[in-house]
Write a protein that holds these residues in place. Structure first.
Motif, PDB file in Angstrom:
ATOM      1  N   HIS A  66       0.860  -1.189   0.000  1.00 31.21           N
ATOM      2  CA  HIS A  66       0.000   0.000   0.000  1.00 31.21           C
ATOM      3  C   HIS A  66       0.892   1.234   0.000  1.00 31.21           C
ATOM      4  O   HIS A  66       2.107   1.133   0.114  1.00 31.21           O
ATOM      5  CB  HIS A  66      -0.986  -0.026   1.192  1.00 31.21           C
ATOM      6  CG  HIS A  66      -0.371   0.104   2.547  1.00 31.21           C
ATOM      7  ND1 HIS A  66      -1.015  -0.227   3.717  1.00 31.21           N
ATOM      8  CD2 HIS A  66       0.860   0.547   2.956  1.00 31.21           C
ATOM      9  CE1 HIS A  66      -0.229   0.007   4.750  1.00 31.21           C
ATOM     10  NE2 HIS A  66       0.911   0.477   4.333  1.00 31.21           N
ATOM     11  N   HIS A 100       4.807   0.212  -0.614  1.00 30.68           N
ATOM     12  CA  HIS A 100       5.729  -0.602   0.181  1.00 30.68           C
ATOM     13  C   HIS A 100       5.008  -1.839   0.687  1.00 30.68           C
ATOM     14  O   HIS A 100       3.819  -1.801   0.995  1.00 30.68           O
ATOM     15  CB  HIS A 100       6.298   0.195   1.351  1.00 30.68           C
ATOM     16  CG  HIS A 100       5.270   0.870   2.205  1.00 30.68           C
ATOM     17  ND1 HIS A 100       4.647   2.034   1.838  1.00 30.68           N
ATOM     18  CD2 HIS A 100       4.751   0.540   3.412  1.00 30.68           C
ATOM     19  CE1 HIS A 100       3.789   2.396   2.783  1.00 30.68           C
ATOM     20  NE2 HIS A 100       3.826   1.493   3.754  1.00 30.68           N
ATOM     21  N   HIS A 147       0.780   5.591   1.334  1.00 28.21           N
ATOM     22  CA  HIS A 147       0.020   6.621   2.060  1.00 28.21           C
ATOM     23  C   HIS A 147       0.836   7.893   2.183  1.00 28.21           C
ATOM     24  O   HIS A 147       2.056   7.905   1.936  1.00 28.21           O
ATOM     25  CB  HIS A 147      -0.414   6.098   3.437  1.00 28.21           C
ATOM     26  CG  HIS A 147       0.603   5.264   4.152  1.00 28.21           C
ATOM     27  ND1 HIS A 147       1.764   5.788   4.646  1.00 28.21           N
ATOM     28  CD2 HIS A 147       0.639   3.930   4.423  1.00 28.21           C
ATOM     29  CE1 HIS A 147       2.465   4.819   5.225  1.00 28.21           C
ATOM     30  NE2 HIS A 147       1.823   3.674   5.097  1.00 28.21           N
TER      31      HIS A 147
HETATM   32 FE   LIG Z   1       2.438   1.549   5.396  1.00 29.74          FE
END
Ligand SMILES: [Fe+2]
Length: 348
Positions: free
Chosen positions: A108, A149, A110
């Protein structure tokens, strides 16, 4: 015209506050002295998480939930003065993450920037933007903001690391984004060590231009940092408060490796009695080697390898070393310095 106030007009004031409250207004004078204060007074408390106590609980959590179901199997290091806020200091988050043999923590990305500091185990990797790095204890690894990652453990033993994220800072700006990848593990497009070769040898690719505030070097192996400290210790006397202390650096800018988090590694000689110190950047420490004492705000904690302890903003602290110690630490110093807020003080 000067106002003529009635004595004991509390009831009148209250009626006025109630009236303006209906339109989302409030009187500053009732709260001013609580928000513009003489010096920092953090609700965070000094604290130490003992590895001997925490390690069995982290391993126990593997029997409760898989890394995949949890997305990230982490025990949050929650400051006892900030319970329920998912943070170790007022501005930063920290946790201990476990990945068991055969597990994958899915990809994911962010807005929050993350650091990993490997505490125990061998054989697990972190993949950042198509480059996989097998992590060793003491390695410092960055996951820059908005980069995919994932973590995996094809090895045979549990691997545990400390996470540090700027969650509260990003939340302050309401700037959070998250995207889960369609694939569990990223396709690796680079070989391990590629970023280290390009950026980790006091050289840069010719004509390299950075486009972010985050270091293009995302893996800082422990053996190199440890060697540097050992060499420096042979040639100069230790700083009175910090021993021999190095800050990790972004080779492209000379600044801190992450825009929101500063990271450091320090060596304390055996018998070191650190001078009293404080700074406005609350600092979280992870012991790599050695035993000693952390004194802070009237508390005293004995520390041992892999223990994590925290010094809140502007509280005096001292580090004492019973043996030669190596300690990693991180704080929000880059943000405070960018905003002209950072202060430090040494007491003789
Ligand atoms: Fe993360």
């Amino acid at each position: 015209m000067s106002a003529v106030l009635k004595p004991n007009n509390q009831a009148e004031r209250k009626a006025f506050y109630d009236k303006i409250d209906t339109r989302s207004l409030s009187p500053l004078w009732e709260v001013l002295h609580g928000i513009i204060i003489k010096e920092p007074k953090s609700p965070a408390l000094p604290y130490l998480w003992s590895w001997a106590q925490v390690r069995p609980w982290i391993l126990e959590s593997a029997g409760l939930i898989t890394a995949e179901e949890a997305e990230r199997r982490v025990l949050v290091l929650e400051n006892p003065g900030l319970r329920g806020k998912t943070r170790i200091t007022n501005s930063l988050y920290a946790g201990l993450q476990l990945i068991m043999p055969g597990e994958v923590a899915p990809a994911h990305r962010h807005s929050q920037s993350a650091l990993r500091f490997v505490v125990e185990g061998h054989g697990a990797y972190t993949a950042v933007d198509g480059e996989r790095v097998f992590m060793e204890p003491g390695d410092f690894i960055i996951t820059p903001s908005w980069t995919f990652h994932d973590h995996g453990n094809p090895g045979s033993e549990p691997v545990i690391w400390m996470d540090g994220l700027d969650v509260a800072i990003v939340e302050l700006f309401d700037a959070q984004f998250l995207e889960r990848s369609e694939v569990k593990s990223q396709q690796t497009s680079k070989t391990q060590g590629e970023s280290l070769a390009r950026f980790g040898n006091t050289m840069l690719p010719v004509n390299y231009k950075t486009s972010t505030h985050t270091s293009p070097l995302f893996w800082y192996p422990y053996n190199r940092s440890r060697e540097a400290l050992a060499a420096i210790a042979k040639s100069e006397t230790p700083h009175a408060s910090h021993g021999w202390k190095l800050q990790y650096v972004n080779p492209a800018t000379g600044g801190f490796p992450m825009p929101t988090i500063a990271t450091f590694l320090q060596l304390l000689p055996k018998g070191f009695r650190g001078r009293d110190y404080r700074s406005t950047d609350a600092t979280s420490f992870c012991v790599v080697e050695g035993r000693g004492t952390f004194k802070c705000g009237g508390h005293e904690f004995k520390f041992a390898p892999n223990d994590i302890f925290v010094a809140p903003s502007w509280l005096h602290y001292q580090l004492h070393a019973d043996e030669e110690c190596v300690i990693f630490s991180f704080s929000d110093r880059p943000v405070q310095q960018a905003l002209d807020l950072w202060r430090e003080q040494e007491t003789a």
